[in-house]
Design an enzyme around this catalytic site. Sequence first.
Site, PDB file in Angstrom:
ATOM      1  N   ARG A  21       0.822  -1.205   0.000  1.00 25.33           N
ATOM      2  CA  ARG A  21       0.000   0.000   0.000  1.00 25.33           C
ATOM      3  C   ARG A  21       0.859   1.259   0.000  1.00 25.33           C
ATOM      4  O   ARG A  21       0.580   2.224  -0.729  1.00 25.33           O
ATOM      5  CB  ARG A  21      -0.932  -0.038   1.213  1.00 25.33           C
ATOM      6  CG  ARG A  21      -2.005  -1.125   1.121  1.00 25.33           C
ATOM      7  CD  ARG A  21      -2.540  -1.541   2.481  1.00 25.33           C
ATOM      8  NE  ARG A  21      -3.700  -2.412   2.385  1.00 25.33           N
ATOM      9  CZ  ARG A  21      -3.643  -3.729   2.163  1.00 25.33           C
ATOM     10  NH1 ARG A  21      -2.473  -4.309   2.011  1.00 25.33           N
ATOM     11  NH2 ARG A  21      -4.747  -4.447   2.095  1.00 25.33           N
ATOM     12  N   SER A  77     -12.528  -9.749   5.976  1.00 22.22           N
ATOM     13  CA  SER A  77     -11.150  -9.241   5.998  1.00 22.22           C
ATOM     14  C   SER A  77     -11.125  -7.717   6.115  1.00 22.22           C
ATOM     15  O   SER A  77     -10.260  -7.055   5.539  1.00 22.22           O
ATOM     16  CB  SER A  77     -10.382  -9.690   4.748  1.00 22.22           C
ATOM     17  OG  SER A  77     -10.206 -11.083   4.724  1.00 22.22           O
ATOM     18  N   ARG A  99      -5.846 -23.520  -0.179  1.00 11.88           N
ATOM     19  CA  ARG A  99      -5.207 -23.730   1.111  1.00 11.88           C
ATOM     20  C   ARG A  99      -6.004 -24.632   2.048  1.00 11.88           C
ATOM     21  O   ARG A  99      -5.415 -25.251   2.939  1.00 11.88           O
ATOM     22  CB  ARG A  99      -4.908 -22.386   1.783  1.00 11.88           C
ATOM     23  CG  ARG A  99      -3.725 -21.685   1.141  1.00 11.88           C
ATOM     24  CD  ARG A  99      -3.357 -20.402   1.833  1.00 11.88           C
ATOM     25  NE  ARG A  99      -2.191 -19.792   1.189  1.00 11.88           N
ATOM     26  CZ  ARG A  99      -1.889 -18.513   1.255  1.00 11.88           C
ATOM     27  NH1 ARG A  99      -2.658 -17.688   1.943  1.00 11.88           N
ATOM     28  NH2 ARG A  99      -0.830 -18.049   0.639  1.00 11.88           N
ATOM     29  N   ASP A 141      -5.220 -15.471   6.161  1.00  8.79           N
ATOM     30  CA  ASP A 141      -3.813 -15.846   5.989  1.00  8.79           C
ATOM     31  C   ASP A 141      -3.256 -16.615   7.181  1.00  8.79           C
ATOM     32  O   ASP A 141      -2.227 -17.291   7.063  1.00  8.79           O
ATOM     33  CB  ASP A 141      -2.951 -14.604   5.752  1.00  8.79           C
ATOM     34  CG  ASP A 141      -3.100 -14.055   4.343  1.00  8.79           C
ATOM     35  OD1 ASP A 141      -3.631 -14.778   3.483  1.00  8.79           O
ATOM     36  OD2 ASP A 141      -2.696 -12.903   4.102  1.00  8.79           O
ATOM     37  N   SER A 161     -11.254  -8.526  -0.111  1.00 13.33           N
ATOM     38  CA  SER A 161     -11.075  -7.135   0.303  1.00 13.33           C
ATOM     39  C   SER A 161     -10.089  -6.407  -0.600  1.00 13.33           C
ATOM     40  O   SER A 161     -10.015  -5.172  -0.583  1.00 13.33           O
ATOM     41  CB  SER A 161     -10.596  -7.071   1.756  1.00 13.33           C
ATOM     42  OG  SER A 161      -9.293  -7.612   1.877  1.00 13.33           O
TER      43      SER A 161
END
Length: 402
Positions: free
Chosen positions: A26, A169, A313, A282, A142
């Site tokens: 970001r 999120s 995952r 995550d 998100s």
Amino acid sequence: MSRVRITPSSHNGKVHIPPSKSAAHRALICSYLAGGGSVSPLISSDDMRATAGVLEAIKNGERTLDCIESGSTLRFIIPVAAALGLDVKFTGSGRLPSRPLDEYIRLLPQHGVEVRTEGGLPFEISGKLKNGTYEVAGDVSSQYITGLLLALPLLDGDSAVILTTELQSKPYVDMTIKVMNAFGVEVRETEFGYLVHGNQAYKPIDYTVEGDWSQAAFFLVAGALTGDVTVEGLLQDTAQGDRAIIDVLASFKAELSISDGAVSVKKSALHGTEIDASDIPDLVPIIAVAAAFAKGETVIKGAERLRYKESDRLESVCENLRRLGIEVEEKPDGMRIVGGRAHGAELKGYNDHRIVMAFSVAALLVDGEVVIDGAESINKSYPSFFEDFKSLGGRADVIGNR
């Protein structure tokens, strides 16, 4: 492809965690839009190389923007490039070309941008993004919200991001707004989503990237399972959602000590718990490892979006737990794990950095040797992971080129 061979040991001591990958993505974009200032510290991971490389390519007027395998780079910069009126093509590798971009495929043409794609990458855009109302599903990713928030201040008029579903999120969006504020750009949260005034300007600053709670989670769980670990370089006053690893470990009944800048955790008798991972997807791989050695049953839910990461995952975690001899039931949005004894095995890394790192921690406790393929995938986010792993007493031998 490299493999890592790990034999049982314990983690003890201190480790200074690398800077936050999420914050750095970001900040690099904001700094580019500001036209000056610095962002530091940074690590030379593949994901950082992707964002820095794409921004450099834009600066140089290149048309092809290679996002490597970084979903954040891709989804953050698509609307920014559209706001700048660029005619560019996004490319990538690994599973990135097949990761969904549906929200942008739908939204961008509604706001003046032509999109050319067959559903994924390559993804071409032309035309200039227009301000207005953007209706976005909040339960997909998100990253779409972040990308729009970064881009909309550059437009000529005000814009509204309206969430059509509950936002999952959310801490990642909170982090976006916090970083943007540091660069002098404001976003207002509303009951419907977010309001963004146009004609704002990012201001050049020297931005310091805080430590990464997502990466800290691996060593905090290792401490809770095997020894006594202190992770340094962590801000308590953070927008990073993965600071929730503290709450997760507390729910497992881990023994924690928290100070400003560091978290310590000692080997504890962990107990099964229930985790809603909607805001912390995550963390699921390393939470699952903690659950594998906790007494009783742990249920992880709210993690269906993990099927669209570097690997599926949920499937990856469950398969590796089974190979270790742990009882696990895969569910559409998570898994049920019954803690127990684990034995040595050959595990699959799935070319997924978080899978490799999580199961390297699991390997500390097994009865026997564990070999994980695809060890080089850690370069995506944490190239020095095995150096830090060994500095705490872990026994890991990486075989082959990384």
